[in-house]
Structure formats: C-alpha cells, structure tokens
Motif scaffolding. Structure first.
Motif, PDB file in Angstrom:
ATOM      1  N   PRO A 106       0.783  -1.237   0.000  1.00  0.00           N
ATOM      2  CA  PRO A 106       0.000   0.000   0.000  1.00  0.00           C
ATOM      3  C   PRO A 106       0.818   1.293   0.000  1.00  0.00           C
ATOM      4  CG  PRO A 106      -0.119  -1.048   2.147  1.00  0.00           C
ATOM      5  CD  PRO A 106       0.655  -1.974   1.249  1.00  0.00           C
ATOM      6  N   LEU A 107       2.097   1.233   0.319  1.00  0.00           N
ATOM      7  CA  LEU A 107       2.924   2.437   0.353  1.00  0.00           C
ATOM      8  C   LEU A 107       3.909   2.451  -0.804  1.00  0.00           C
ATOM      9  CD1 LEU A 107       3.691   2.522   4.178  1.00  0.00           C
ATOM     10  CD2 LEU A 107       1.982   3.842   2.938  1.00  0.00           C
ATOM     11  N   GLY A 108       4.300   3.638  -1.213  1.00  0.00           N
ATOM     12  CA  GLY A 108       5.292   3.771  -2.275  1.00  0.00           C
ATOM     13  C   GLY A 108       4.641   4.127  -3.593  1.00  0.00           C
ATOM     14  N   PRO A 109       5.462   4.484  -4.562  1.00  0.00           N
ATOM     15  CA  PRO A 109       4.924   4.907  -5.855  1.00  0.00           C
ATOM     16  C   PRO A 109       4.442   3.749  -6.732  1.00  0.00           C
ATOM     17  CG  PRO A 109       7.312   5.034  -5.875  1.00  0.00           C
ATOM     18  CD  PRO A 109       6.914   4.678  -4.477  1.00  0.00           C
ATOM     19  N   VAL A 110       4.940   2.548  -6.517  1.00  0.00           N
ATOM     20  CA  VAL A 110       4.531   1.377  -7.310  1.00  0.00           C
ATOM     21  C   VAL A 110       3.689   0.471  -6.424  1.00  0.00           C
ATOM     22  CG1 VAL A 110       5.323  -0.603  -8.639  1.00  0.00           C
ATOM     23  CG2 VAL A 110       6.613   1.537  -8.722  1.00  0.00           C
ATOM     24  N   LYS A 111       2.413   0.264  -6.830  1.00  0.00           N
ATOM     25  CA  LYS A 111       1.475  -0.500  -6.009  1.00  0.00           C
ATOM     26  C   LYS A 111       0.837  -1.630  -6.815  1.00  0.00           C
ATOM     27  CE  LYS A 111       0.291   3.518  -3.262  1.00  0.00           C
ATOM     28  NZ  LYS A 111      -0.739   4.462  -2.886  1.00  0.00           N
ATOM     29  N   PRO A 112       1.343  -2.853  -6.674  1.00  0.00           N
ATOM     30  CA  PRO A 112       0.656  -3.985  -7.296  1.00  0.00           C
ATOM     31  C   PRO A 112      -0.630  -4.270  -6.527  1.00  0.00           C
ATOM     32  CG  PRO A 112       2.578  -4.733  -6.075  1.00  0.00           C
ATOM     33  CD  PRO A 112       2.581  -3.250  -6.002  1.00  0.00           C
ATOM     34  N   TYR A 113      -1.665  -4.736  -7.237  1.00  0.00           N
ATOM     35  CA  TYR A 113      -2.943  -4.981  -6.574  1.00  0.00           C
ATOM     36  C   TYR A 113      -3.676  -6.169  -7.172  1.00  0.00           C
ATOM     37  CZ  TYR A 113      -4.901  -2.249 -10.499  1.00  0.00           C
ATOM     38  OH  TYR A 113      -5.247  -1.771 -11.736  1.00  0.00           O
ATOM     39  N   LEU A 114      -4.587  -6.721  -6.359  1.00  0.00           N
ATOM     40  CA  LEU A 114      -5.545  -7.730  -6.791  1.00  0.00           C
ATOM     41  C   LEU A 114      -6.911  -7.063  -6.826  1.00  0.00           C
ATOM     42  CD1 LEU A 114      -4.428 -10.722  -4.527  1.00  0.00           C
ATOM     43  CD2 LEU A 114      -3.801 -10.294  -6.910  1.00  0.00           C
ATOM     44  N   ILE A 115      -7.742  -7.432  -7.786  1.00  0.00           N
ATOM     45  CA  ILE A 115      -9.058  -6.828  -7.918  1.00  0.00           C
ATOM     46  C   ILE A 115     -10.077  -7.912  -8.221  1.00  0.00           C
ATOM     47  CG2 ILE A 115      -8.642  -6.276 -10.352  1.00  0.00           C
ATOM     48  CD1 ILE A 115     -10.416  -3.754  -9.903  1.00  0.00           C
TER      49      ILE A 115
END
Length: 191
Positions: A106-115
């Motif tokens: 959740p922190l930082g400029p690059v945020k991998p995510y699941l949706i």
C-alpha cells in the motif's frame, strides 16, 4: 510529578492540533486497451478493444479500497458455418461492476494490486445471415477477478491491469446460451 503531567498534557494538545484525520481518497480514472475473447466466445469472436471509466474510494495507509467500473468491450465476429448457413456475429458488452481492490504493497509509488467483484453485464450480438441482420440482447449478472499495478507520479497514477470477466449464459448464439468469458488488458490513468 506535576512537570510530567504538564508535559503530557502539552504533548496531547500539540498532537491534537497537528494531527489530521484520515479522509477518504477519491480517484477518477479512464483507460482503454485490448480485449481477448476466451472459452466459447473465442470460437465466434475476434480480438477486440475496451474503454473503461472508474471511480475508486480508499483510505490512506489501508490496503483495501472500493472501486466502481463502467466498461465497454467490442469484438468483431468470425465467420461461423452451421447447417450450411454462414454467420458473422459482432459483439458488444457493457458492464457496470463493484469491485474490491487489495493493494499488496500500500505504500510507495509502485502498487501492485488484486481486484475482484461482480456486476451487471449487457451484451449485444449482431448476426448477419444470408444478408439479413439479427440482434440478440442478453442482460445478466457476472463476476470478474484479476491483477494490476498502479504507478503514482505528481498527483496522477498510471495503471495497467488484466482481468477475467465471466458472465454465465451471457452469450446467445444460434438459439443456445453459454458463458461469455473475456480478458480485457487495460491501461489508463487515475486523476
């Protein structure tokens, strides 16, 4: 004892004055890209394209946010022969979905995510048989899941994601129904 109490009271008052409550962050996004038909759909549809409009609401430092999407997908039809009649079916699928987004980092400029989420899907198939055009409309509930990455820079965030959309009985072709399954790969920007 009294100086300690005064120090503690002063620290609490100072903290209350400078602390900001965590407000929801609202982001609007636009995107577009390539869509690949999958499953039964790939037998009758060519590769297509998509356009996405999205609204995401999250709380700072929390990994989970909510996102609403409206997406338009368009596919060209393949020539399919059945009982000596050749048919070409073009398809358009419009969806409105509610999704949960889990930011893995959740922190930082690059945020991998699941949706993932569910919603309403409206599909239109236009078939051309022996010079005549027939339309078939289907409205069903379906679901989606996928992965993406968001990269933030100067108040904006670019994203790219791939999701699988499944709509049970979402295809009406030659009097039969089957699952509409397709994979949009979408790139865009959040404001």
């Amino acid at each position: 004892m009294r100086p300690l109490r005064t120090l503690a009271t002063t620290a609490l008052v100072a903290l209350a004055l400078v602390a900001r409550p965590a407000h929801a962050q609202i982001s609007l996004g636009l995107g577009g890209g390539y869509t690949s038909p999958n499953g039964d759909m790939q037998d009758i549809q060519k590769q297509g394209w998509n356009v996405l409009g999205t609204l995401q609401v999250g709380v700072p430092l929390m990994p989970l946010s909510l996102r609403g999407d409206v997406q338009y997908n368009s596919f060209g039809g393949k020539s399919v022969s059945a009982n000596t009649i050749t048919s070409t079916d073009d398809a358009r699928i419009v969806s409105a979905t509610a999704n949960a987004v889990w930011n893995i980092i959740p922190l930082g400029p690059v945020k991998p995510y699941l949706i993932g989420g569910a919603g309403y899907y409206s599909s239109t198939f236009s078939a051309t048989n022996i010079g005549a055009t027939f339309d078939s409309d289907t409205r069903k509930f379906g679901y989606n899941y996928g992965v993406g990455v968001k990269v933030g820079l100067l108040g904006l965030a670019g994203f790219i994601e791939a999701r699988v959309h499944n709509v049970p009985d979402g295809i009406a072709f030659s009097g039969a129904t089957s699952t509409a399954r397709y994979i949009p790969i979408t790139a865009g920007i959040f404001f």
